[in-house]
Write a protein that holds these residues in place. Structure first.
Motif, PDB file in Angstrom:
ATOM      1  N   GLY A  35       0.823  -1.197   0.000  1.00  0.00           N
ATOM      2  CA  GLY A  35       0.000   0.000   0.000  1.00  0.00           C
ATOM      3  C   GLY A  35       0.856   1.246   0.000  1.00  0.00           C
ATOM      4  N   PRO A  36       0.257   2.360   0.301  1.00  0.00           N
ATOM      5  CA  PRO A  36      -1.116   2.558   0.762  1.00  0.00           C
ATOM      6  C   PRO A  36      -2.131   2.247  -0.333  1.00  0.00           C
ATOM      7  N   ALA A  37      -3.276   1.759   0.135  1.00  0.00           N
ATOM      8  CA  ALA A  37      -4.355   1.367  -0.772  1.00  0.00           C
ATOM      9  C   ALA A  37      -5.658   1.295   0.028  1.00  0.00           C
ATOM     10  N   PRO A  38      -6.787   1.234  -0.665  1.00  0.00           N
ATOM     11  CA  PRO A  38      -8.067   1.088   0.039  1.00  0.00           C
ATOM     12  C   PRO A  38      -8.133  -0.234   0.801  1.00  0.00           C
ATOM     13  N   LYS A  39      -8.816  -0.210   1.926  1.00  0.00           N
ATOM     14  CA  LYS A  39      -8.960  -1.389   2.779  1.00  0.00           C
ATOM     15  C   LYS A  39      -9.545  -2.575   2.019  1.00  0.00           C
ATOM     16  N   SER A  40     -10.498  -2.310   1.130  1.00  0.00           N
ATOM     17  CA  SER A  40     -11.136  -3.399   0.385  1.00  0.00           C
ATOM     18  C   SER A  40     -10.122  -4.160  -0.477  1.00  0.00           C
ATOM     19  N   MET A  41      -9.161  -3.453  -1.050  1.00  0.00           N
ATOM     20  CA  MET A  41      -8.139  -4.120  -1.862  1.00  0.00           C
ATOM     21  C   MET A  41      -7.129  -4.846  -0.972  1.00  0.00           C
ATOM     22  N   LEU A  42      -6.747  -4.197   0.121  1.00  0.00           N
ATOM     23  CA  LEU A  42      -5.766  -4.806   1.024  1.00  0.00           C
ATOM     24  C   LEU A  42      -6.310  -6.080   1.680  1.00  0.00           C
ATOM     25  N   ASP A  43      -7.610  -6.099   1.952  1.00  0.00           N
ATOM     26  CA  ASP A  43      -8.209  -7.301   2.545  1.00  0.00           C
ATOM     27  C   ASP A  43      -8.097  -8.506   1.615  1.00  0.00           C
ATOM     28  N   LYS A  44      -8.149  -8.266   0.313  1.00  0.00           N
ATOM     29  CA  LYS A  44      -8.005  -9.362  -0.657  1.00  0.00           C
ATOM     30  C   LYS A  44      -6.577  -9.926  -0.650  1.00  0.00           C
ATOM     31  N   ILE A  45      -5.617  -9.076  -0.310  1.00  0.00           N
ATOM     32  CA  ILE A  45      -4.217  -9.489  -0.316  1.00  0.00           C
ATOM     33  C   ILE A  45      -3.796 -10.068   1.033  1.00  0.00           C
ATOM     34  N   SER A  46      -4.152  -9.371   2.113  1.00  0.00           N
ATOM     35  CA  SER A  46      -3.622  -9.750   3.427  1.00  0.00           C
ATOM     36  C   SER A  46      -4.688  -9.931   4.502  1.00  0.00           C
ATOM     37  N   GLY A  47      -5.942 -10.004   4.117  1.00  0.00           N
ATOM     38  CA  GLY A  47      -7.021 -10.121   5.085  1.00  0.00           C
ATOM     39  C   GLY A  47      -6.981 -11.390   5.935  1.00  0.00           C
ATOM     40  N   HIS A  48      -6.320 -12.411   5.460  1.00  0.00           N
ATOM     41  CA  HIS A  48      -6.242 -13.691   6.174  1.00  0.00           C
ATOM     42  C   HIS A  48      -5.127 -13.717   7.228  1.00  0.00           C
TER      43      HIS A  48
END
Length: 168
Positions: free
Chosen positions: A151-164
């Motif tokens: 990032g920085p990036a929107p939370k919705s995109m970051l969740d797809k990458i590192s949400g787990h």
């Protein structure tokens, strides 16, 4: 005699006051001095869409068993690298991230392979990422990949990458 003295004092005071106000007005008007009246909108922290705030993810390798101070230093390096990359490549994204307060989330990863995989996924989604390599002067070997900034990036995109991933 006393009446004349008090009348000339009043006239002198009035003339001085009028001269002072007039000269101050003209000085401000023609010298370009701006008197602040309110806080500009850019300096306020306003959150346009709280569901999709901008963040920076710092993925720290847990397998290296770095001490707290070392982890903090590596996260600092990663944050600065992400800032510099965003400033050069995505200045609007950087501005949005700073408007949200420059939020940084630290998560743990278990290996260098996982770090490289996350980097590959981020690049595939057109999200900035920066890998920090240590100089090797203290706890880890030179060139060791220690932290990945996503990032920085929107939370919705970051969740797809590192949400787990779990918080560090």
């Amino acid at each position: 005699m006393g009446l004349i003295i008090s009348n000339s004092w009043l006239a002198a005071f009035s003339a001085g006051t009028i001269f002072g106000i007039t000269s101050t007005y003209l000085f401000i008007k023609y010298k370009g001095i701006v008197v602040p009246t309110a806080v500009p909108m850019e300096e306020r922290f306003e959150f346009p869409d709280p569901k999709d705030e901008y963040r920076l993810i710092l993925a720290v390798r847990n397998d290296l068993k770095m001490q707290k101070g070392k982890v903090a230093a590596q996260c600092g390096h990663a944050s600065v690298a992400a800032y510099a990359k965003a400033l050069q490549n995505k200045p609007k994204t950087l501005k949005r991230w700073l408007r949200y307060g420059g939020t940084k989330i630290t998560v743990r990863i278990d290996s260098e392979e996982e770090l490289l995989e996350l980097d590959k996924i981020a690049k595939g989604m057109d999200v900035l990422s920066s890998i920090v390599r240590d100089a090797g002067q203290t706890q880890v070997a030179p060139g060791t990949r220690t932290v990945l900034a996503i990032g920085p990036a929107p939370k919705s995109m970051l969740d797809k990458i590192s949400g787990h991933l779990k918080l560090y």
